[in-house]
Design an enzyme around this catalytic site. Structure first.
Site, PDB file in Angstrom:
ATOM      1  CB  SER A  94      14.500  15.447  63.031  1.00 28.72           C
ATOM      2  OG  SER A  94      14.328  15.460  61.662  1.00 28.72           O
ATOM      3  CB  SER A  95      11.440  11.803  60.285  1.00 26.75           C
ATOM      4  OG  SER A  95      11.117  13.061  59.743  1.00 26.75           O
ATOM      5  CB  CYS A  96      15.790  14.843  58.271  1.00 24.27           C
ATOM      6  SG  CYS A  96      16.713  15.521  59.630  1.00 24.27           S
ATOM      7  CE1 TYR A 123      18.162  20.135  63.175  1.00 17.42           C
ATOM      8  CE2 TYR A 123      16.990  18.458  61.930  1.00 17.42           C
ATOM      9  CZ  TYR A 123      17.073  19.289  63.018  1.00 17.42           C
ATOM     10  OH  TYR A 123      16.080  19.269  63.955  1.00 17.42           O
ATOM     11  CE  LYS A 127      18.343  17.336  65.962  1.00 23.20           C
ATOM     12  NZ  LYS A 127      18.138  17.672  67.379  1.00 23.20           N
ATOM     13  CG  HIS A 166       9.916  23.109  59.925  1.00 21.82           C
ATOM     14  ND1 HIS A 166      10.164  23.209  61.276  1.00 21.82           N
ATOM     15  CD2 HIS A 166      11.043  22.570  59.382  1.00 21.82           C
ATOM     16  CE1 HIS A 166      11.381  22.745  61.535  1.00 21.82           C
ATOM     17  NE2 HIS A 166      11.940  22.356  60.414  1.00 21.82           N
TER      18      HIS A 166
END
Ligand SMILES: NC(=O)c1ccc[n+]([C@@H]2O[C@H](COP(=O)([O-])OP(=O)(O)OC[C@H]3O[C@@H](n4cnc5c(N)ncnc54)[C@H](OP(=O)(O)O)[C@@H]3O)[C@@H](O)[C@H]2O)c1
Length: 303
Positions: A94-96, A123, A127, A166
């Site tokens: 994910s972009s996070c 999280y 990732k 979300h």
């Protein structure tokens, strides 16, 4: 949401030998269960679309769960795929994973250059470990293990449970329920000023198909539309599509998260993949799906 979209895309493209399991049928936190599954099914390709997923509230309240379960799921899958010589592994992150204050748009090269956004760092760290594990396998063994980092996703089979959802599906539900309740005001978190990018899950599924059908030369690719908008404009767009005519009340005591999160998708775009669905088209079809499936929407509990 992602797994079922990839399933639909593979079926539409004519793939027939696809195996999918629910978490009740195969708990990916269980290493032995994963080993047994791979021993029996002998897959050529594994696409890891499984994760403990949630919004800011769920991440913030459950740091250990978001860190550990995601590590367990991905470690079991990656290591088993490696040991059983699975030919291709596609890891979805994910972009996070990118630093909170990284320059915009976010390039893959910004990974691990600064601190993460604190609300979802647990999280994100899991990732990042998945991305690095796939990179390490490529580096040490030359295997086709690749990571795709989608921006914020939405679409069919999204999570509309307000405790864990979300921002985009949460807004669809809130505006819809307020409309049903004589256009009551809608409370939204934060100031509305952060900027976000949204990709329809069917576009992501096409990116996964793109990665299934060729060997991508690098270990990490962003997947997004390349355009973003403020949360305020997103809210007004959804309000319009849903037909809510009441007020929007912003609760600035709630966290905003990262100020801006726009992906630089040029690496995957240059290879030939591009997002196709516009945000308006995507929100309209997601709202239609929500209306048709209101009685069977999934409830996503964290514990
Ligand atoms: N949603 C987004 O905005 C977004 C953005 C970027 C990246 N992603 C990535 O996309 C992937 C999928 O996310 P999603 O939005 O599709 O979430 P989702 O709808 O909640 O799907 C998560 C899936 O993971 C499975 N799962 C969870 N724990 C499991 C376990 N212990 N064993 C086996 N399966 C397990 C769930 O299976 P059951 O339903 O059977 O429990 C579910 O199918 C994740 O890697 C996520 O990081 C999502």
């Amino acid at each position: 949401m992602v797994g079922s979209a990839i399933w639909r895309a593979l079926k539409t493209k004519g793939y027939t030998n696809i195996i999918g399991k629910t978490s009740a049928e195969l708990d990916l936190r269980n290493q032995q269960a994963v080993t047994d599954f791979v021993t029996i099914t002998k897959p050529d390709i594994i696409i890891d679309a499984a994760a403990r997923v949630g919004g800011i509230l769920a991440n913030n309240d459950n740091p250990y769960l978001f860190l550990m379960e995601n590590l367990q799921i991905q470690n079991n899958l990656i290591d088993t795929a490696h040991k059983f010589n699975v030919k291709k592994f596609i890891f979805l992150g994910s972009s996070c994973i990118y630093p909170k204050l990284a320059p915009q748009p976010l390039k893959e090269a910004y990974l691990l250059t600064d601190s993460l956004e604190s609300t979802n760092e647990w999280y994100a760290i899991a990732k990042i470990a998945g991305v690095k594990a796939c990179e390490a396998i490529r580096k040490q063994y030359g295997k086709d293990f690749v990571s795709l980092m989608p921006t914020n996703l939405y679409g069919q089979n999204d999570n509309f449970d307000l405790k864990t959802s979300h921002v985009l599906p949460a807004m669809i539900r809130k505006f819809h329920e307020a409309k049903q309740n004589e256009h009551a005001p809608v409370d939204l978190w934060g100031s509305g000023s952060p900027m976000r990018e949204f990709l329809h899950v069917d576009d992501l599924a096409q990116a996964v198909l793109f990665a299934v059908e060729r060997v991508l030369p690098e270990f990490l690719y962003n997947v997004g539309t390349g355009t973003d908008l403020t949360i305020k404009v997103l809210a007004e767009t959804i309000q319009n599509i849903v037909g809510h005519e009441g007020e929007i009340e912003w609760d600035s005591s709630k966290p905003d998260g990262t100020p801006r999160k726009l992906m630089d998708n040029s690496k995957l775009n240059d290879l030939g993949w591009h997002a196709k669905l516009s945000l308006i088209e995507g929100i309209k079809s997601t709202y239609e799906w929500f209306l048709e499936n209101q009685t069977t929407l999934k409830q996503v509990k964290i514990n």
